[in-house]
Design an enzyme around this catalytic site. Structure first.
Site, short mmCIF file in Angstrom:
data_model
loop_
_atom_site.label_atom_id
_atom_site.label_comp_id
_atom_site.label_asym_id
_atom_site.label_seq_id
_atom_site.Cartn_x
_atom_site.Cartn_y
_atom_site.Cartn_z
N LYS A 1 -5.75 28.35 -29.78
CA LYS A 1 -4.32 28.17 -30.03
C LYS A 1 -3.91 28.98 -31.25
O LYS A 1 -4.74 29.56 -31.94
CB LYS A 1 -4.03 26.68 -30.27
CG LYS A 1 -4.20 25.83 -29.01
CD LYS A 1 -3.57 24.48 -29.25
CE LYS A 1 -3.85 23.51 -28.11
NZ LYS A 1 -3.45 22.15 -28.47
N HIS B 1 -1.02 28.71 -37.09
CA HIS B 1 0.35 28.81 -37.57
C HIS B 1 0.43 28.60 -39.09
O HIS B 1 -0.58 28.35 -39.76
CB HIS B 1 1.27 27.84 -36.83
CG HIS B 1 0.75 26.44 -36.78
ND1 HIS B 1 0.68 25.65 -37.89
CD2 HIS B 1 0.26 25.70 -35.74
CE1 HIS B 1 0.19 24.48 -37.55
NE2 HIS B 1 -0.09 24.49 -36.25
N HIS C 1 -1.38 25.76 -40.65
CA HIS C 1 -2.82 25.90 -40.89
C HIS C 1 -3.08 26.70 -42.16
O HIS C 1 -4.02 26.42 -42.91
CB HIS C 1 -3.51 26.58 -39.70
CG HIS C 1 -3.52 25.74 -38.46
ND1 HIS C 1 -2.95 26.15 -37.28
CD2 HIS C 1 -4.00 24.50 -38.23
CE1 HIS C 1 -3.09 25.20 -36.37
NE2 HIS C 1 -3.74 24.18 -36.92
#
Ligand code: ARG
Length: 511
Positions: free
Chosen positions: A51, A54, A57
């Site tokens: 994933k 972003h 994170h």
């Protein structure tokens, strides 16, 4: 006796203690000695394989690193854990999709990118196509039942991703002691469910899911699902198992989770269930929430990979440096640009309360003037340059009476904190008691787990020492004056550098 505004003895004591212990200055302070010490597990970064990585994170990564650095500097035994999203339905989709859409070659070339592409594609298909959804659920079920073939593919995805991540974290100067993940605690999940069951906490709903009643009245007005109807685990189930496992593995005294504030409810439920299970240590588990960042994008679009943010920060900074022609004598301008770019990201992020949301803007972040990471680095590099050019002047011995001008005094006052008259009276007899302010700042940062106290202390220090540097020449001054000033600059530079390091910033010597 000299007619000093700040007692010469106090100045000498302060500067000598910085000089003697440039890295550990402030850490030995009495007020910090009173803090509890022990083993602290800090979990941060924790991206999800396949994933997006972003902005949330990125925040978790740098905030967690700061907390770990600070805890370590204060004498705790710190365990840094990265809890990867390496389990769950996304691996069902990925596993089912990879057989059709994946390529081993692309996986070797750029694992994170390829896994992400496959995941996006198979997700799109799953929205339209029931059979893709079924295949994904089937693959995840096989994983949970430890089907060899499914596990092998999963393991490959995980290993390659971790390898890539390690490389990118290294650019940030960040490391972990453990790469754990949601997959790690599978054997514990059954134990946890059994404990919930035997303690009468696990209820089965009409839909066949397993839930824990979290309401005060016991009327299920608030509950948490811990088991799907097909018997597979959920995010929270894995977190309960992970916490119990970690306590057994590391016997930590405190555990800190760093994620965005949208997960506050999740951690509240987690700590609640742990307490209900009788784990009294749950009260020493803490969630550090932070706000959302809007508008963090790179020239190629939205942020998908951490590496893209680092490249963007480096390239933009490099361009700024070329424009101001500051990079001429650097041996590795790209590396310096990267270190400055990263410090700019960190300072921007740490300036306010962590819980606040903020709008991201590259130009603002990378400004040379103003309260930015670039300004911190610039001030540090200028002090280093002064100390290099004056290396022949020994300043171990200096006369503090030469530091009584306004510029020196403001800098010193920022480094010092006089115990107020009242406190002095209360303590009795400590007429000249005075302690560095830096340790107070560290104390507040540590108690609240908020970096802004330290960031703002360093920014003000930079403003003060910049004025002092501008107005107080070393070159051309009488030797005793030059010595005293150099000593002040050298100590300030040390405090600045060690503060920056705590924040996760590598101070540059030249820029
Ligand atoms: N992987 C999760 C996410 O990206 C964050 C994990 C946080 N830690 C935890 N123990 N739940 O949202």
């Amino acid at each position: 006796m000299c007619n000093c505004i700040i007692s010469g003895a106090v100045v000498a004591k302060l500067l000598t203690s910085v000089h003697a212990e440039p890295q550990g200055f402030g850490m030995q302070s009495e007020i910090l000695q009173r803090l509890r010490r022990g083993r602290v597990l800090v979990e941060y970064s924790s991206p999800n394989i396949a994933k997006k990585f972003h902005a949330g994170h990125l925040r978790s990564t740098i905030i967690g690193n700061f907390i770990a650095n600070l805890k370590e500097a204060l004498g705790n035994d710190v365990i840094r854990v990265n809890y990867l999203g390496d389990w769950g339905m996304q691996f069902g989709l990925l596993g089912a999709g990879f057989q059709r859409l994946g390529s081993q070659e692309k996986l070797r070339e750029n694992a994170l990118q390829h896994l992400f592409e496959v995941y996006v594609q198979v997700n799109r298909e799953a929205e339209q196509d029931e059979s893709v959804r079924l295949a994904a659920a089937e693959f995840f079920r096989r994983l949970e039942q430890h089907d060899q073939q499914a596990l092998l593919l999963w393991q490959q995805f995980r290993e390659i991703s971790v390898k890539e991540y390690r490389r990118v974290y290294e650019r940030l100067g960040i490391h972990f002691n453990h790469y754990s993940g949601e997959s790690f605690h599978q054997s514990k999940i059954q134990d946890v469910l059994t404990s919930l069951q035997t303690q009468g906490l696990l209820k089965t709903t009409e839909k066949g899911t397993g839930v824990v009643d979290l309401s005060e009245a016991g009327d299920m007005s608030s509950y948490c699902t811990v088991l799907r109807s097909d018997g597979t685990s959920l995010y929270i189930t894995r977190d309960i198992a992970a916490a119990v496992d970690r306590k057994e593995m590391f016997s930590f005294d405190e555990m800190i989770y760093v994620t965005d504030k949208s997960q506050s409810g999740h951690f509240w439920q987690l700590f609640q269930i742990l307490r209900m299970l009788g784990h009294s240590w749950a009260k020493r588990c803490v969630h550090v929430p932070f706000g959302l960042v809007q508008g963090m994008s790179t020239r190629s679009g939205d942020v998908v990979f951490l590496e893209d943010v680092l490249d963007e920060a480096r390239n933009r900074m490099l361009q700024n440096m070329h424009q101001t022609r500051t990079s001429k004598e650097l041996s590795d301008p790209a590396l310096t640009a990267e270190q400055i770019g990263i410090s700019a990201l960190i300072v921007q992020d740490f300036k306010g309360p962590l819980i606040s949301d903020y709008k991201f803007n590259w130009d603002q972040v990378l400004q040379a003037q103003g309260d930015t990471g670039v300004f911190l680095q610039y001030t540090h590099a200028r002090l280093c340059s002064l100390l290099r050019t004056q290396a022949s002047v020994s300043h171990t011995h200096f006369d503090p009476c030469h530091l009584q001008d306004t510029r020196s005094l403001s800098t010193l006052q920022h480094l010092l904190r006089y115990v107020s008259y009242l406190l002095r009276a209360a303590l009795g007899g400590l007429t000249r008691a005075c302690i560095p302010r830096y340790d107070e700042v560290l104390l507040q940062s540590a108690l609240e787990l908020q970096p802004r106290y330290l960031v703002n202390f360093l920014i003000t220090l930079c403003h003060l020492v910049s004025s002092a540097h501008r107005d107080l020449s070393v070159k051309g001054s009488a030797l005793s004056v030059a010595q005293a000033r150099l000593h002040l600059f050298s100590c300030t530079c040390s405090v600045l550098a060690s503060g920056m390091r705590l924040l996760g910033i590598t101070p540059v010597q030249k820029m």
